[in-house]
Design an enzyme around this catalytic site. Structure first.
Site, PDB file in Angstrom:
ATOM      1  N   ASP A 197       0.829  -1.212   0.000  1.00  0.00           N
ATOM      2  CA  ASP A 197       0.000   0.000   0.000  1.00  0.00           C
ATOM      3  C   ASP A 197       0.858   1.255   0.000  1.00  0.00           C
ATOM      4  O   ASP A 197       1.995   1.243   0.471  1.00  0.00           O
ATOM      5  CB  ASP A 197      -0.906  -0.034   1.246  1.00  0.00           C
ATOM      6  CG  ASP A 197      -2.075   0.929   1.121  1.00  0.00           C
ATOM      7  OD1 ASP A 197      -2.385   1.371  -0.004  1.00  0.00           O
ATOM      8  OD2 ASP A 197      -2.682   1.245   2.166  1.00  0.00           O
TER       9      ASP A 197
ATOM     10  N   HIS B 271       2.499   3.601  -8.877  1.00  0.00           N
ATOM     11  CA  HIS B 271       2.313   2.187  -9.229  1.00  0.00           C
ATOM     12  C   HIS B 271       3.524   1.671  -9.997  1.00  0.00           C
ATOM     13  O   HIS B 271       3.974   0.542  -9.801  1.00  0.00           O
ATOM     14  CB  HIS B 271       1.045   2.007 -10.063  1.00  0.00           C
ATOM     15  CG  HIS B 271      -0.217   2.346  -9.316  1.00  0.00           C
ATOM     16  ND1 HIS B 271      -0.447   1.918  -8.034  1.00  0.00           N
ATOM     17  CD2 HIS B 271      -1.315   3.074  -9.664  1.00  0.00           C
ATOM     18  CE1 HIS B 271      -1.641   2.362  -7.630  1.00  0.00           C
ATOM     19  NE2 HIS B 271      -2.178   3.079  -8.595  1.00  0.00           N
TER      20      HIS B 271
ATOM     21  N   LEU C  46      10.909 -20.782  -4.815  1.00  0.00           N
ATOM     22  CA  LEU C  46       9.948 -19.889  -4.148  1.00  0.00           C
ATOM     23  C   LEU C  46       8.622 -19.987  -4.891  1.00  0.00           C
ATOM     24  O   LEU C  46       8.605 -20.098  -6.119  1.00  0.00           O
ATOM     25  CB  LEU C  46      10.473 -18.442  -4.226  1.00  0.00           C
ATOM     26  CG  LEU C  46       9.501 -17.317  -3.856  1.00  0.00           C
ATOM     27  CD1 LEU C  46       9.319 -17.227  -2.340  1.00  0.00           C
ATOM     28  CD2 LEU C  46       9.989 -15.963  -4.372  1.00  0.00           C
TER      29      LEU C  46
HETATM   30  C1  IPE Z   1      -5.355  -2.813  -0.174  1.00  0.00           C
HETATM   31  O1  IPE Z   1      -5.045  -1.485  -0.398  1.00  0.00           O
HETATM   32  C2  IPE Z   1      -5.409  -3.560  -1.474  1.00  0.00           C
HETATM   33  C3  IPE Z   1      -4.112  -3.764  -2.121  1.00  0.00           C
HETATM   34  C4  IPE Z   1      -2.961  -3.470  -1.628  1.00  0.00           C
HETATM   35  C5  IPE Z   1      -4.188  -4.392  -3.416  1.00  0.00           C
HETATM   36  P1  IPE Z   1      -6.168  -0.370  -0.546  1.00  0.00           P
HETATM   37  O2  IPE Z   1      -5.477   0.933  -0.707  1.00  0.00           O
HETATM   38  O3  IPE Z   1      -7.130  -0.759  -1.595  1.00  0.00           O
HETATM   39  O4  IPE Z   1      -6.904  -0.476   0.865  1.00  0.00           O
HETATM   40  P2  IPE Z   1      -7.769   0.587   1.666  1.00  0.00           P
HETATM   41  O5  IPE Z   1      -8.789   1.146   0.710  1.00  0.00           O
HETATM   42  O6  IPE Z   1      -6.815   1.643   2.144  1.00  0.00           O
HETATM   43  O7  IPE Z   1      -8.352  -0.180   2.789  1.00  0.00           O
HETATM   44  C1  IPE Z   2      -1.468   0.237  -3.407  1.00  0.00           C
HETATM   45  O1  IPE Z   2      -1.285   1.609  -3.413  1.00  0.00           O
HETATM   46  C2  IPE Z   2      -1.675  -0.332  -4.781  1.00  0.00           C
HETATM   47  C3  IPE Z   2      -3.028  -0.849  -5.033  1.00  0.00           C
HETATM   48  C4  IPE Z   2      -4.002  -0.932  -4.171  1.00  0.00           C
HETATM   49  C5  IPE Z   2      -3.311  -1.309  -6.380  1.00  0.00           C
HETATM   50  P1  IPE Z   2      -2.504   2.614  -3.402  1.00  0.00           P
HETATM   51  O2  IPE Z   2      -2.883   2.906  -4.821  1.00  0.00           O
HETATM   52  O3  IPE Z   2      -3.606   2.107  -2.559  1.00  0.00           O
HETATM   53  O4  IPE Z   2      -1.846   3.901  -2.756  1.00  0.00           O
HETATM   54  P2  IPE Z   2      -2.489   4.874  -1.690  1.00  0.00           P
HETATM   55  O5  IPE Z   2      -2.995   4.049  -0.575  1.00  0.00           O
HETATM   56  O6  IPE Z   2      -3.585   5.597  -2.390  1.00  0.00           O
HETATM   57  O7  IPE Z   2      -1.365   5.771  -1.286  1.00  0.00           O
HETATM   58 MG    MG Z   3      -4.111   2.334  -0.601  1.00  0.00          MG
END
Ligand code: IPE
Ligand code: IPE
Ligand code: MG
Length: 236
Positions: free
Chosen positions: A16, A33, A127
């Protein structure tokens, strides 16, 4: 004498903070990303090197479809690119790929690539890299319940003989041991519908580091922290 560091057999990661990483730099979210994909490669390589046997990465949740269309498109493009480039690397490094989640909702082109790589790498042993794509733990559990109901109807199993072991055979993670360590980057103290059944006794490590900044040093920090934990599994 120096104590030996215990390497977790299975590490699961909620990757995240990509969006926040980009925002901090005044860049569009997708740059986060892109940089995050580099962390995926580095963490996979290092897990293989130090002897982790299973690495599960939460890449796209069943709730992530709520995001703007252009971001979803970008993520699917990134995934396609990743699969194209990783194929050779996985084969060369004896890494098996397994995808968990409801694959049917993914773009057809991606489903095909996943199937192909899963097939080619299925006997690799260094792995197992498990990518959670269109994954939701509630979806996984419901899917298991529906398939169990079907098998009861077909007289394949008896309703009163359902055990934890049998139930696990119906999950996407069948034949994968439960994670020993769950890492969440970017500081959020929640599970976000990830592996609800499997993390019953997993050690949780949350770091403020954003996923694109989570590299080898951060991984080792999490493993050292894991080594300080006393796992009791309900005993004393
Ligand atoms: C969790 O992250 C999902 C992934 C890392 C794929 P999100 O950014 O979607 O989660 P929330 O919305 O903060 O709970
Ligand atoms: C995690 O990073 C990647 C996915 C959930 C695909 P985020 O896109 O959720 O990044 P934040 O949480 O908005 O910073
Ligand atoms: Mg996120």
């Amino acid at each position: 004498m120096k104590k030996k560091v215990k390497i977790p057999q299975h590490i699961a990661i909620i990757m995240d903070g990509n969006g926040r990483w980009a925002k901090k730099r005044n860049l569009p979210r997708v740059f986060g990303h892109k940089e995050g994909a580099k962390s995926v490669r580095e963490i996979t390589k290092n897990c293989a090197k130090i002897g982790v046997k299973y690495l599960t990465l939460y890449a796209f949740s069943t709730e992530n479809w709520k995001r703007p269309e252009n971001e979803i498109k970008f993520l699917m493009g990134l995934l396609k690119n990743y699969l194209d480039k990783e194929k050779k690397i996985l084969i060369k490094n004896n890494i098996r790929l397994k995808v968990i989640g409801n694959k049917t909702k993914l773009p057809l082109e991606i489903i095909k690539k996943i199937k192909e790589i899963e097939r080619i790498t299925k006997n690799n042993t260094l792995l197992t890299l498990i990518l959670a794509l269109n994954y939701g733990a509630r979806d996984e559990i419901l899917n298991a319940v529906k398939n169990i109901a079907k098998d009861i109807k077909r007289n394949k199993i008896e309703g009163n003989k359902i055990t934890e072991n049998l139930f696990e055979k119906y999950l996407y993670t069948k034949d994968v041991p439960d994670p020993d360590l769950l890492i969440r980057t970017s500081g959020e103290m929640r599970i976000s519908n990830f592996l609800l059944w499997q993390i019953a006794y997993t050690e949780i490590y949350v770091t403020k580091t954003l996923w694109p900044d989570f590299r080898k040093k951060e991984l080792l920090k999490a493993i050292y922290d894991f080594n300080k934990r006393e796992r009791r599994f309900g005993g004393i």
